[in-house]
Design a protein around this motif. Structure first.
Motif, PDB file in Angstrom:
ATOM      1  N   ILE A  48      -4.187  -0.428   6.226  1.00  0.00           N
ATOM      2  CA  ILE A  48      -4.397   0.792   7.172  1.00  0.00           C
ATOM      3  C   ILE A  48      -3.587   1.387   7.376  1.00  0.00           C
ATOM      4  N   GLU A  49      -2.264   0.862   7.902  1.00  0.00           N
ATOM      5  CA  GLU A  49      -0.680   1.400   8.249  1.00  0.00           C
ATOM      6  C   GLU A  49      -0.187   2.229   7.092  1.00  0.00           C
ATOM      7  N   GLY A  50      -0.825   1.033   6.044  1.00  0.00           N
ATOM      8  CA  GLY A  50      -0.110   1.262   4.610  1.00  0.00           C
ATOM      9  C   GLY A  50      -1.018   2.548   3.446  1.00  0.00           C
ATOM     10  N   GLY A  51      -2.194   2.821   4.178  1.00  0.00           N
ATOM     11  CA  GLY A  51      -2.792   4.152   3.917  1.00  0.00           C
ATOM     12  C   GLY A  51      -3.573   3.606   3.344  1.00  0.00           C
ATOM     13  N   ALA A  52      -4.513   2.488   3.066  1.00  0.00           N
ATOM     14  CA  ALA A  52      -6.082   2.001   3.681  1.00  0.00           C
ATOM     15  C   ALA A  52      -6.870   2.598   3.980  1.00  0.00           C
ATOM     16  N   PHE A  71       1.166  -1.230   0.104  1.00  0.00           N
ATOM     17  CA  PHE A  71      -0.031  -0.093   0.110  1.00  0.00           C
ATOM     18  C   PHE A  71       0.707   1.266  -0.404  1.00  0.00           C
ATOM     19  N   ASP A  72       1.817   1.202   0.965  1.00  0.00           N
ATOM     20  CA  ASP A  72       3.182   2.453   0.598  1.00  0.00           C
ATOM     21  C   ASP A  72       3.624   2.527  -0.752  1.00  0.00           C
ATOM     22  N   TYR A  73       3.439   1.611  -1.390  1.00  0.00           N
ATOM     23  CA  TYR A  73       4.307   1.778  -2.586  1.00  0.00           C
ATOM     24  C   TYR A  73       3.345   2.102  -3.985  1.00  0.00           C
ATOM     25  N   LEU A  74       2.138   1.629  -3.550  1.00  0.00           N
ATOM     26  CA  LEU A  74       0.828   2.292  -4.367  1.00  0.00           C
ATOM     27  C   LEU A  74       0.855   3.192  -4.530  1.00  0.00           C
ATOM     28  N   ARG A  75       0.934   3.897  -3.412  1.00  0.00           N
ATOM     29  CA  ARG A  75      -0.144   5.105  -3.335  1.00  0.00           C
ATOM     30  C   ARG A  75       1.334   5.902  -3.622  1.00  0.00           C
ATOM     31  N   SER A  76       3.021   5.829  -3.347  1.00  0.00           N
ATOM     32  CA  SER A  76       3.525   6.927  -4.008  1.00  0.00           C
ATOM     33  C   SER A  76       3.615   6.774  -5.240  1.00  0.00           C
ATOM     34  N   HIS A  77       3.299   5.790  -6.097  1.00  0.00           N
ATOM     35  CA  HIS A  77       3.745   5.613  -7.412  1.00  0.00           C
ATOM     36  C   HIS A  77       2.296   5.467  -7.829  1.00  0.00           C
ATOM     37  N   VAL A  78       1.222   5.897  -8.128  1.00  0.00           N
ATOM     38  CA  VAL A  78       0.259   5.800  -8.768  1.00  0.00           C
ATOM     39  C   VAL A  78       0.052   7.106  -8.997  1.00  0.00           C
ATOM     40  N   HIS A  79      -0.359   7.545 -10.248  1.00  0.00           N
ATOM     41  CA  HIS A  79      -0.777   8.369 -10.476  1.00  0.00           C
ATOM     42  C   HIS A  79      -2.042   8.680 -10.576  1.00  0.00           C
ATOM     43  N   ALA A  89      -3.194   9.053  -7.522  1.00  0.00           N
ATOM     44  CA  ALA A  89      -4.160   8.085  -5.669  1.00  0.00           C
ATOM     45  C   ALA A  89      -4.597   8.555  -5.385  1.00  0.00           C
ATOM     46  N   GLU A  90      -3.961  10.236  -5.230  1.00  0.00           N
ATOM     47  CA  GLU A  90      -4.557  11.440  -4.504  1.00  0.00           C
ATOM     48  C   GLU A  90      -6.443  11.435  -3.971  1.00  0.00           C
ATOM     49  N   ARG A  91      -6.643  10.614  -5.609  1.00  0.00           N
ATOM     50  CA  ARG A  91      -8.301  10.859  -6.485  1.00  0.00           C
ATOM     51  C   ARG A  91      -9.120  10.191  -5.945  1.00  0.00           C
ATOM     52  N   VAL A  92      -8.228   8.763  -5.857  1.00  0.00           N
ATOM     53  CA  VAL A  92      -9.282   7.502  -5.063  1.00  0.00           C
ATOM     54  C   VAL A  92      -9.210   7.229  -3.848  1.00  0.00           C
ATOM     55  N   VAL A  93     -10.350   6.327  -3.226  1.00  0.00           N
ATOM     56  CA  VAL A  93      -9.746   5.535  -1.998  1.00  0.00           C
ATOM     57  C   VAL A  93      -8.966   4.325  -2.053  1.00  0.00           C
ATOM     58  N   PHE A  94      -8.157   3.837  -1.441  1.00  0.00           N
ATOM     59  CA  PHE A  94      -7.381   1.821  -1.189  1.00  0.00           C
ATOM     60  C   PHE A  94      -8.358   1.751  -0.748  1.00  0.00           C
ATOM     61  N   SER A  95      -8.604   0.328  -0.676  1.00  0.00           N
ATOM     62  CA  SER A  95      -9.714  -0.516  -0.405  1.00  0.00           C
ATOM     63  C   SER A  95      -8.621  -1.717   0.338  1.00  0.00           C
ATOM     64  N   ALA A  96      -8.478  -2.140   1.395  1.00  0.00           N
ATOM     65  CA  ALA A  96      -7.923  -4.376   0.993  1.00  0.00           C
ATOM     66  C   ALA A  96      -8.829  -5.020   1.782  1.00  0.00           C
ATOM     67  N   HIS A  97      -8.795  -6.270   0.244  1.00  0.00           N
ATOM     68  CA  HIS A  97      -9.786  -7.272   0.658  1.00  0.00           C
ATOM     69  C   HIS A  97      -9.053  -8.455   0.925  1.00  0.00           C
ATOM     70  N   CYS A  98      -8.801  -9.358   2.056  1.00  0.00           N
ATOM     71  CA  CYS A  98      -8.092  -9.609   2.783  1.00  0.00           C
ATOM     72  C   CYS A  98      -8.242 -11.421   3.580  1.00  0.00           C
ATOM     73  N   HIS A  99      -8.289 -12.302   2.590  1.00  0.00           N
ATOM     74  CA  HIS A  99      -8.657 -13.577   2.840  1.00  0.00           C
ATOM     75  C   HIS A  99      -7.663 -14.209   4.313  1.00  0.00           C
ATOM     76  N   ASP A 100      -8.404 -15.645   4.902  1.00  0.00           N
ATOM     77  CA  ASP A 100      -8.098 -15.824   6.313  1.00  0.00           C
ATOM     78  C   ASP A 100      -6.902 -17.268   5.655  1.00  0.00           C
ATOM     79  N   ASP A 101      -6.706 -17.556   4.335  1.00  0.00           N
ATOM     80  CA  ASP A 101      -5.811 -18.888   4.823  1.00  0.00           C
ATOM     81  C   ASP A 101      -5.343 -19.309   5.322  1.00  0.00           C
ATOM     82  N   LEU A 102      -4.146 -17.994   5.654  1.00  0.00           N
ATOM     83  CA  LEU A 102      -2.833 -18.225   6.591  1.00  0.00           C
ATOM     84  C   LEU A 102      -3.219 -17.674   8.395  1.00  0.00           C
ATOM     85  N   GLY A 103      -4.454 -17.516   8.078  1.00  0.00           N
ATOM     86  CA  GLY A 103      -5.299 -16.592   9.987  1.00  0.00           C
ATOM     87  C   GLY A 103      -4.588 -15.535   9.748  1.00  0.00           C
ATOM     88  N   LEU A 104      -4.533 -14.636   9.032  1.00  0.00           N
ATOM     89  CA  LEU A 104      -3.662 -13.434   8.517  1.00  0.00           C
ATOM     90  C   LEU A 104      -4.927 -12.328   7.880  1.00  0.00           C
TER      91      LEU A 104
END
Length: 513
Positions: A222-226, A188-196, A198-213
């Motif tokens: 969220i720490e990365g800016g989501a 998320f840090d990388y995408l927010r700093s490299h995607v031209h 990025a400031e115009r959109v909301v970044f979202s996370a969708h995480c599955h739990d296969d490893l319990g994470l």
């Protein structure tokens, strides 16, 4: 000292789409609508109501939810296919705040083995999907499926194209639950700093739990800016499920100073929403589930109970009332200590000397050999010196399935030792068995949960049955074991029946000095 305002995290609930499509969690249209209303009351920001082009039933459910739920954004899912997108538009036409959520796989594995597309073709479909969705609605979310296994530079290229085509939210799914928290934060840090753009959109996370994470990865995002997290009640979803909304919300609330973020949820309704989902799907939450499991605020260990009696914060990091529980529970069982028993007895209005308390503890420990917990009524009867007796017991049972109906006949011995025989029919053997037990004992209750599983393996294997019923607002639980799972079920049913009968017997008003 300046206190910064916590970042507002949008909660995108996909229980009715990703959760509902997983094995064992299918819902009917009426159930979906009832659950959508509960999500609205809970305060979620976005409800992903379904995948309209997957079936007429899903189209109809999304259409009804879009018409009736007004306080949330209602989203519908579409592949980057014209027919999918147009179906979403039709189903969402009466929504107060509609969103079309388009997706396409971007990882090398998915491009080669699932889509059979080149990078250029994936990019072309992504732009087409967002552009077509934008013709229908102003709020368009784009997901790069399997984003965490996609080349970073290609992910940047796809996201930039999606922004130019009109996407307002960019979703980064960890589709197979492979990432670690460090991976997610860095991505998320990388995408927010490299995607031209990025400031115009909301970044979202969708995480599955296969490893319990799933939850840990969502928090790292969220720490990365989501600023949006996609999750489900009870963590249901494909395979091992998704990030659990209740865990995510309370992690942000309890550790708010660390994350500097919070949701708009009324967390006091988390437990009620969790239980509604369990009733709708018939899939129960495990007892030790964080936040909403029966043991989440229950303490049996003597060491823990002693600490709780001294100061609640010793073993609880949040208030049970904040998620919908009435209070913590100091459960009296075989691991409980003297302090917990003494405190419970005092609360019941009894005054015991040391010798009487010692005897009560011995009697209570003996009772835990035949039941998991000792209730207040159990303690009262022990204090007053009343014998528990054996209650209703199974003498024999026969089950048969004839002509599409199951028949059960039970032989019981009642609390006085007399034999009682009764039969009943049902749509299945368990229903017939429980009906026969109800007729024989005169005790009737509606089950809230019923589970059976195997204990051990091979010749030593035994069946264990666990069930619960709520009567006049009070929850009763029963447990039974036997080499036969139906007999174990009957023992568990009678365990509840005997507890109900003891509750109904009047107790003497007495204070033991």
């Amino acid at each position: 000292m300046t206190v910064s305002t916590p970042a507002r995290i949008r909660i995108f609930d996909t229980t009715l789409r990703d959760g509902e499509q997983s094995p064992g969690f299918t819902m009917g249209a009426a159930q979906k609508i009832a659950f959508a209303r509960a999500l609205e009351e809970l305060g979620v920001d976005v409800i992903e109501a379904g995948f309209p082009n997957s079936s007429p039933a899903d189209y109809s459910a999304v259409q009804t939810i879009a018409r009736e739920v007004r306080a949330c954004t209602i989203a519908a899912l579409a592949r980057c296919h014209p027919a999918d997108i147009d179906a979403c538009a039709g189903a969402l036409q009466h929504a107060h705040a509609p969103r079309i959520h388009v997706f396409i796989s971007t990882s090398p594995l998915h491009r080669q083995h699932k889509l059979g597309m080149s990078r250029a073709q994936v990019l072309e479909h992504a732009v087409m999907g967002v552009s077509r969705a934008r013709l229908h609605v102003d709020d368009v979310e784009f997901s790069a499926e399997d984003a965490t296994r996609t080349e970073r530079e290609f992910l940047v290229e796809v996201f930039e194209a999606a922004i130019e085509a009109g996407a307002t939210t960019l979703n980064v799914p960890d589709t197979v639950g492979y990432a670690t928290p460090g991976d997610m934060r860095a991505l998320f840090d990388y995408l927010r700093s490299h995607v031209h753009g990025a400031e115009r959109v909301v970044f979202s996370a969708h995480c599955h739990d296969d490893l319990g994470l799933g939850v840990a990865n969502s928090l790292a995002a969220i720490e990365g800016g989501a600023r949006q997290v996609e999750c489900t009640i009870n963590g249901i979803g494909e395979r091992a499920g998704n990030a659990a909304m209740e865990e995510l919300a309370m992690a942000l609330k309890v550790r708010g100073a660390y994350y500097g973020a919070d949701t708009g949820l009324d967390t006091r309704k988390l437990l009620a929403t969790s239980r509604l989902l369990s009733r709708i799907t018939g899939m129960q939450v495990q007892r030790n589930k964080a936040i909403v499991g029966l043991n989440a605020f229950a303490h049996e260990s003597g060491i823990h109970q002693h600490g709780m009696l001294k100061h609640r914060d010793t073993y609880e990091i949040m208030r049970p009332q904040d998620v919908g529980w009435e209070d913590s529970q100091l459960v009296l069982g075989r691991h409980s200590g003297r302090a917990a028993v003494a405190d419970r007895v005092r609360r019941l209005g009894y005054v015991l000397d040391d010798a009487q308390l010692d005897q009560l503890i011995v009697d209570a420990k003996a009772l835990t050999q035949t039941q998991h917990v000792v209730t207040d009524r159990d303690l009262q009867r022990l204090v007053e010196g009343e014998a528990f007796g054996q209650g209703w017991r199974i003498a024999g049972m026969r089950l048969a399935d004839e002509g599409g109906a199951a028949h059960a006949r039970v032989e019981l011995s009642d609390p006085s030792g007399r034999h009682v025989t009764q039969g009943a029919e049902g749509e299945g053997p368990v229903e017939a068995l429980f009906a026969a037990l109800s007729h024989a004992t005169g005790v009737g209750f509606v089950l809230e949960t019923y589970e059976v599983h195997s204990m051990g393996m091979g010749a030593d294997a035994r069946g264990e049955a666990n069930l619960s019923a709520r009567i006049d607002g009070e929850l009763f639980t029963g447990q039974g074991t036997s080499r036969d799972v139906l007999q174990a079920s009957a023992i568990a049913w009678l365990d509840v029946a005997n507890r109900v009968l003891r509750e109904r017997q009047p107790l003497r008003e007495a204070v033991v000095a």
